[in-house]
Design an enzyme around this catalytic site. Structure first.
Site, PDB file in Angstrom:
ATOM      1  CB  CYS A  32      -8.154   8.479   8.302  1.00  0.00           C
ATOM      2  SG  CYS A  32      -9.466   7.466   7.659  1.00  0.00           S
TER       3      CYS A  32
ATOM      4  CG  ASP B  77     -10.618   0.939  12.146  1.00  0.00           C
ATOM      5  OD1 ASP B  77     -11.111   0.158  14.071  1.00  0.00           O
ATOM      6  OD2 ASP B  77     -11.152   0.679  11.212  1.00  0.00           O
TER       7      ASP B  77
ATOM      8  CD  GLU C  95      -2.824   1.881   2.895  1.00  0.00           C
ATOM      9  OE1 GLU C  95      -3.402   1.724   2.601  1.00  0.00           O
ATOM     10  OE2 GLU C  95      -2.310   1.062   3.982  1.00  0.00           O
TER      11      GLU C  95
ATOM     12  CE1 TYR D 171      -4.384   9.625   3.467  1.00  0.00           C
ATOM     13  CE2 TYR D 171      -5.842   7.153   2.167  1.00  0.00           C
ATOM     14  CZ  TYR D 171      -5.216   8.925   3.383  1.00  0.00           C
ATOM     15  OH  TYR D 171      -5.827   8.586   4.512  1.00  0.00           O
TER      16      TYR D 171
ATOM     17  CD1 TRP E  28      -6.176   0.940  -0.324  1.00  0.00           C
ATOM     18  CD2 TRP E  28      -7.801   2.732  -0.374  1.00  0.00           C
ATOM     19  NE1 TRP E  28      -5.878   2.357   0.949  1.00  0.00           N
ATOM     20  CE2 TRP E  28      -6.885   2.648   0.603  1.00  0.00           C
ATOM     21  CE3 TRP E  28      -9.322   3.020  -0.729  1.00  0.00           C
ATOM     22  CZ2 TRP E  28      -6.843   4.275   0.927  1.00  0.00           C
ATOM     23  CZ3 TRP E  28      -9.005   4.938   0.022  1.00  0.00           C
ATOM     24  CH2 TRP E  28      -7.865   5.128   1.110  1.00  0.00           C
TER      25      TRP E  28
END
Length: 318
Positions: free
Chosen positions: A200, A223, A62, A148, A84
């Protein structure tokens, strides 16, 4: 014994003991607090949690996806990374081109309805296969918007130009390491409506002192059970990669949280994790022949000495 994992476990305890119950966007419900900071000394070892297994391969692929400036899940699926998928799948099943079974609130329904859960898995597998095999489909439904990677590598300006924030900050670290402007932002208000999930982890800043590179991340939404262990490892890895390119040692990763929350359907899992004994942290090994962050591939990143407790499964809130 390393303090790093205890730092995370202390966060879990703090939220359980002091958090308030809140409704949330996903309809799941959370126990939440606002404003919390953790510090991880990266010289102690790589902060990959040991009280449950964390899939480092997913974290690394990622991060490389972000670094490449990619925003399509096809690269992730090619690396067997499914983290994702739900956001892309949601775009597909809510489109006018989807004619399959009703997938409304699939995340919550799959947890409570076994028959629906089986149908959901069937539809998800078909969706993934189509992303991998159909370029036209992938370009539309694999795309997550200006998330991102786009903001890090290709920030759009009002004049129509673009800024490669990540490249620029690395060059500044090399030329002017004591700058107080070593910042990369993923939060672009103009682009937020065009993102599958607004960022986030919104902004990170580097700091150089005594030959060591540190990084502080501000995360607006955290989270704690599923996301935060990934974020800790991801930005610690990013700090290692940039320190490696810039000829620096690693210092601290500092993690500052806005809305820090435990989903109510993760409390049991958190309590299981809190009962487990912390083990020694693993060691990160980077290929010394690869000097640039932008040249690094999966085979250039290794973790040694990782012997965690077993995985603790929990549902993702979408």
């Amino acid at each position: 014994m390393s303090k790093s994992e205890h730092t995370y476990l202390d966060l879990c305890k703090h939220v359980i003991e002091n958090g308030v119950k809140k409704d949330d966007r996903t309809g799941t419900g959370t126990i939440s607090t606002f404003g919390y900071q953790m510090r991880f000394d990266l010289s102690e070892g790589f902060p990959l949690l040991t009280t449950k297994r964390i899939p480092f391969r997913l974290i690394a692929s990622e991060l490389l996806w972000f670094i490449k400036g990619d925003t399509n899940i096809k690269y992730l699926l090619q690396n067997n990374n499914n983290i994702w998928n739900e956001w892309a799948f949601k775009k597909w099943v809510e489109s006018s081109e989807y004619y399959g079974p009703d997938m409304t609130d699939f995340g919550l329904r799959a947890q409570t309805d076994q028959q629906f859960g089986q149908e959901y898995e069937k539809q998800m597998e078909a969706f993934k296969e189509k992303i991998l095999s159909d370029d036209d489909f992938s370009k539309v439904y694999g795309e997550l918007g200006n998330v991102y990677g786009k903001q890090w590598r290709d920030w759009r300006t009002s004049s129509g130009e673009t800024i490669d924030q990540l490249k620029d900050v690395i060059e500044t670290i090399k030329k002017n390491p004591y700058s107080r402007r070593l910042i990369v932002s993923a939060w672009n208000p103009e682009d937020v409506p065009m993102m599958a999930l607004p960022p986030c982890h919104t902004l990170f800043q580097f700091y150089v002192s005594e030959g060591k590179l540190s990084c502080q991340l501000y995360q607006r939404s955290a989270d704690i059970f599923l996301g935060i262990p990934f974020n800790i490892a991801s930005y610690s890895l990013l700090t290692h990669l940039i320190a490696h390119e810039c000829g620096l040692e690693v210092g601290e990763f500092i993690h500052t949280l806005g809305d820090a929350h435990i989903y109510v359907n993760h409390v049991e899992q958190i309590n299981i994790q809190l009962e487990r004994e912390v083990k020694e942290l693993p060691k990160l090994i980077l290929n010394p022949d690869k000097k640039s962050v932008f040249e690094i591939e999966m085979e250039d990143i290794k973790i040694e000495g990782y012997e965690p407790h077993p995985t603790i499964k929990a549902p993702v809130a979408v």
